[in-house]
Design an enzyme around this catalytic site. Structure first.
Site, PDB file in Angstrom:
ATOM      1  N   ARG A  24       0.897  -1.625   0.213  1.00  0.00           N
ATOM      2  CA  ARG A  24       0.035  -0.353   0.381  1.00  0.00           C
ATOM      3  C   ARG A  24       0.349   1.036   0.084  1.00  0.00           C
ATOM      4  NH1 ARG A  24      -4.319   0.220   4.581  1.00  0.00           N
ATOM      5  NH2 ARG A  24      -4.629  -1.651   3.271  1.00  0.00           N
ATOM      6  N   HIS A  48      -8.945  -2.670  -7.008  1.00  0.00           N
ATOM      7  CA  HIS A  48      -8.166  -2.813  -5.562  1.00  0.00           C
ATOM      8  C   HIS A  48      -9.009  -2.638  -4.652  1.00  0.00           C
ATOM      9  CE1 HIS A  48      -5.124  -0.482  -3.514  1.00  0.00           C
ATOM     10  NE2 HIS A  48      -6.443   0.638  -3.898  1.00  0.00           N
ATOM     11  N   TYR A 105     -17.934  14.192 -12.206  1.00  0.00           N
ATOM     12  CA  TYR A 105     -17.983  15.424 -12.837  1.00  0.00           C
ATOM     13  C   TYR A 105     -16.372  15.751 -13.855  1.00  0.00           C
ATOM     14  CZ  TYR A 105     -21.937  16.835  -9.807  1.00  0.00           C
ATOM     15  OH  TYR A 105     -23.004  17.395  -8.932  1.00  0.00           O
TER      16      TYR A 105
END
Length: 825
Positions: free
Chosen positions: A41, A87, A131
């Site tokens: 990670r 993921h 968006y």
């Protein structure tokens, strides 16, 4: 156990329980968790410079076909694909990573080409993922180039449905180029970004010269190259970071000074240190201006736009530009970037030097190019085999057609071809699928040409696989091609490291009046607050005294002066004027113990500026009992915070005054009863700090020394005497004939009931200003030439109008050379 004996289920469950110590289980579980965070990670791989989430986003886009050549796709689509297939850690974490890869102010070479609101340097968040739109940036495609050619290993994804790459092929050293930041368990990484061209040149240097050292590499890599530009202060820290993998870089904003409106100036900030929040920076500057931490700023505004940063700091008329710049640098325009070049090497975290990082990358590329070449060789050999079959078929076209036409089906045709012409399975399969149009003579020529090309390709690939030098030449060529396509100019510059901004650089250099009281309160005030008045005035309030406290001393100094403070106990302390708290005229001051380590009853009696004190100068000291001592200036080079002994005093004696002399001065010692003696400095031999000195003046009765004046006949024209009751006079130096020391001297001024005892004796010249401070806290500033000239043994004139019961406590002289620089005229 017999099969017919029933088994107790509890016994079965008990046998399955493993007994372990809880601390052992906790330790192992934490280690497993830590390694999961470290490897899975938080830390980048040294080979491609990516953490798993970055790698998975790019690979997901690759699999979706969202490359630099396609239209943009909704970010939510990319995030969903990444989360669903590779993921499973939440969409917000994935989207935040995607946003970071698209921000030009966060990543030196953005890997995502974003469309929409992806945040700003002001800390504004990106718009919601529904968006915004994204696609891979062209340079990101270079990280994935040839991934389909068995160049890297793949592993199963989290649910074993798909496979994902363990690392990307990475056609350039992305770890150094884009840097990385991450916090794992017990360790963290912070790799700064660099210029692509410089890193590639250094990589080629290591390839061509494996024995190169850091100096060779730094001929190419000058230092980090931040996306926001700015400047790195000095190069030593960069060198240390590159050699050890750790270091601390000072990064300074880029700013210019512009002049406008009748000489007024403004500081225009155009580049900020990496990862600096611009809006918060402007906020903090405004807060410091409002709180008085930074002075001299009249306006502050952010004029930044899409073209770049522009923060305007307008200065007040008359503000000290250098001081404001230093204050901004100290508090706002410099930050520290802590380099920790930590990355995963073979799955293990390692701190790497610059050369080690490049060597690890080169090893990765060697493996990638080797595997790619082997893959391409296999494909080329397969193609050559097919082409050999086609050419053989063309040479025997009639017989081949006859065999095919005589076969019952396709399988039979392939079998007859293999038997008749010794074709392989793949060749016979290809031939039976050929169209009749491919049997033309023109088609035959094309096949032969292709066969020649494939054969040459096979030879080249075999050459690469058989020679490391050829392998490295391929890597070098590909790196040079990447540089030619994506290289740009360095953004981050370098400025000379002149050391950290000193505190005194933040303090305006100005003349100050320092006041000390008997109860050990101390403060400083700008001398400009005290306008020159005619003699005989009352002056203005200089300090607010608590009950029963009185002013004991006053001295003048520039805020940047280094001072030697001599006390009545014969000690000397070292002090910077700016260390004295600056306070208003009506303030009481701070306790002197915060500034000087004075004993009970110890008072400052003389102050000497030691900035220009050299080994050829002397400190001439006079005690109240009339002893004089001369000590070389070099004896006061190293002064402890607790002070050092300046003179040995007999019981009941105290240090009265100190002057700087040059060996050829004349000394005038004045007493409280109005006597004065003038003798040559040479009559007092130089002595050490522990000496008492020799007798300079013979006192009668209860008389004591009031002060001393060091006379340079070429510079000082008068001896100024001031009495406790506020009277005084100037007297020509020639009125004091030269005597031998240890005499009684001559009458200087009458000390009758009107005048009172002498308070101070000073040497003055044209243009000097006198500062007189009363015990009640009044300060009068007056030009010395306003004080009348009288001969010896006279009464003098009123210098300061005192209230009933008030007395003159101390005086000091501001030399003519410094008058006017304080705006006090």
């Amino acid at each position: 156990m017999s099969s017919d004996v029933p088994v107790d289920p509890e016994d079965v469950r008990a046998a399955q329980v493993e007994r372990v110590r809880i601390e052992d289980e906790m330790e192992q579980s934490y280690i497993d968790y830590a390694m999961s965070v470290i490897a899975g990670r938080a830390l980048p791989d040294v080979r491609d410079g990516l953490k798993p989430v970055h790698r998975r986003i790019l690979y997901a886009m690759h699999e979706m076909g969202v490359t630099s050549n396609t239209t943009h796709r909704k970010s939510s689509s990319v995030v969903g694909e990444t989360m669903g297939d590779y993921h499973p850690h939440g969409d917000s974490a994935i989207y935040d990573t995607l946003v970071g890869m698209a921000q030009e102010f966060s990543m030196r070479y953005p890997l995502i080409d974003g469309q929409g609101n992806f945040g700003s340097m002001d800390g504004d968040p990106a718009a919601a993922m529904r968006y915004t739109e994204a696609r891979m940036a062209p340079i990101a495609g270079e990280l994935l180039a040839d991934i389909e050619k068995d160049t890297v290993d793949f592993s199963s994804n989290y649910d074993d449905r798909l496979e994902e790459p363990d690392v990307l092929p990475a056609a350039y050293p992305n770890l150094l180029v884009n840097g990385s930041t991450g916090i794992a368990v017990g360790m963290s990484t912070k790799v700064p970004p660099h210029n692509l061209g410089e890193v590639i040149d250094a990589t080629i240097e290591v390839i061509e010269n494996p024995d190169c050292d850091l100096a060779d590499l730094m001929e190419h890599v000058k230092g980090p190259d931040f996306p926001t530009g700015a400047n790195i202060v000095g190069r030593n820290a960069v060198r240390k970071a590159y050699s050890s993998g750790r270091g601390r870089l000072r990064v300074r904003a880029e700013f210019d000074v512009e002049e406008y409106d009748n000489g007024r100036e403004r500081i225009v900030i155009t580049e900020l240190p990496y990862q600096e929040n611009k809006a918060r920076l402007v906020e903090r500057i405004a807060e410091d201006v409002n709180e008085g931490v930074i002075e001299g700023i009249s306006d502050l505004r952010d004029e930044s736009d899409r073209e770049g940063v522009r923060v305007v700091v307008e200065l007040k008329r008359g503000a000290n530009l250098e001081v404001v710049k230093n204050q901004l640098l100290e508090h706002h325009l410099e930050s520290t970037f802590g380099v920790i070049n930590l990355a995963l090497v073979d799955g293990q975290p390692r701190v790497l030097s610059l050369k080690e990082t490049l060597e690890q990358y080169i090893d990765h590329r060697k493996e990638v190019v080797t595997r790619r070449s082997a893959f391409e060789l296999g494909e080329a050999e397969d193609r050559a085999h097919i082409l050999e079959g086609r050419l053989k078929a063309l040479d025997n076209v009639d017989d081949v057609v006859e065999e095919i036409r005589g076969s019952e089906d396709r399988d039979a045709a392939k079998a007859r071809l293999r038997e008749a012409f010794d074709f392989s399975e793949a060749q016979s399969e290809h031939i039976v699928r050929m169209q009749l149009g491919s049997l033309t003579s023109m088609e035959s020529a094309e096949i032969e040409e292709e066969y020649d090309d494939v054969t040459a390709r096979i030879e080249r690939l075999e050459e690469i696989l058989g020679s490391e030098s050829e392998l490295l030449s391929v890597i070098t060529e590909e790196l040079e091609a990447i540089k030619a396509q994506y290289d740009d100019d360095r953004r981050t510059g370098f400025v000379e490291d002149t050391g950290s901004v000193a505190h005194e650089d933040l303090i305006p250099e100005e003349e100050s009046v320092v006041v000390v009281t008997e109860d050990d309160y101390i403060k400083r005030m700008p001398a400009a607050e005290f306008r020159a008045q005619n003699r005989g005035g009352k002056g203005i309030i200089g300090t607010d005294l608590k009950e029963d406290d009185r002013v004991s001393s006053v001295f003048l100094a520039s805020t940047h002066d280094y001072l030697l403070c001599f006390t009545t106990h014969g000690q000397v302390y070292q002090l910077k004027t700016y260390q004295v708290p600056e306070m208003g005229r009506t303030a009481r001051g701070k306790s002197a113990v915060n500034v000087l380590d004075l004993d009970d009853g110890e008072e400052i009696t003389a102050v000497v500026n030691c900035d220009d004190l050299d080994d050829e100068e002397y400190l001439t000291m006079v005690t109240r009992d009339g002893y004089v001592k001369r000590t070389a200036g070099e004896a006061f080079d190293n002064i402890l915070s607790t002070g050092i002994r300046a003179i040995k005093l007999e019981e009941g004696d105290a240090l009265a005054d100190v002057e700087v002399t040059h060996g050829d001065h004349h000394i005038v010692v004045g007493t409280r009863d109005g006597m004065a003696i003038r003798f040559a400095e040479s009559e007092v031999r130089p002595m050490g700090r522990s000496a008492r000195g020799v007798r300079g003046v013979r006192l009668t009765g209860d008389d004591r020394v009031a002060g001393v004046a060091a006379i340079d006949a070429d510079q000082h024209n008068w001896v100024l005497t001031v009495t406790k009751n506020g009277y005084g006079k100037r007297t020509d130096l020639d009125e004091y004939r030269v005597q031998s020391r240890n005499g009684k001297g001559l009458i200087d001024i009458k000390t009758n009931e009107r005048n009172g005892p002498v308070c101070a004796v000073e040497a003055v010249t044209h243009g000097d200003h006198l500062f007189a401070l009363s015990e009640g806290g009044q300060i009068l500033r007056t030009p010395v030439e306003g004080i009348s000239t009288y001969g010896r043994n006279t009464m003098g004139v009123r210098v300061m109008d005192l209230d009933a019961g008030d007395k003159v406590a101390a005086v000091d002289v501001l030399p003519a050379a410094r008058v006017g620089t304080d705006d006090g005229e």
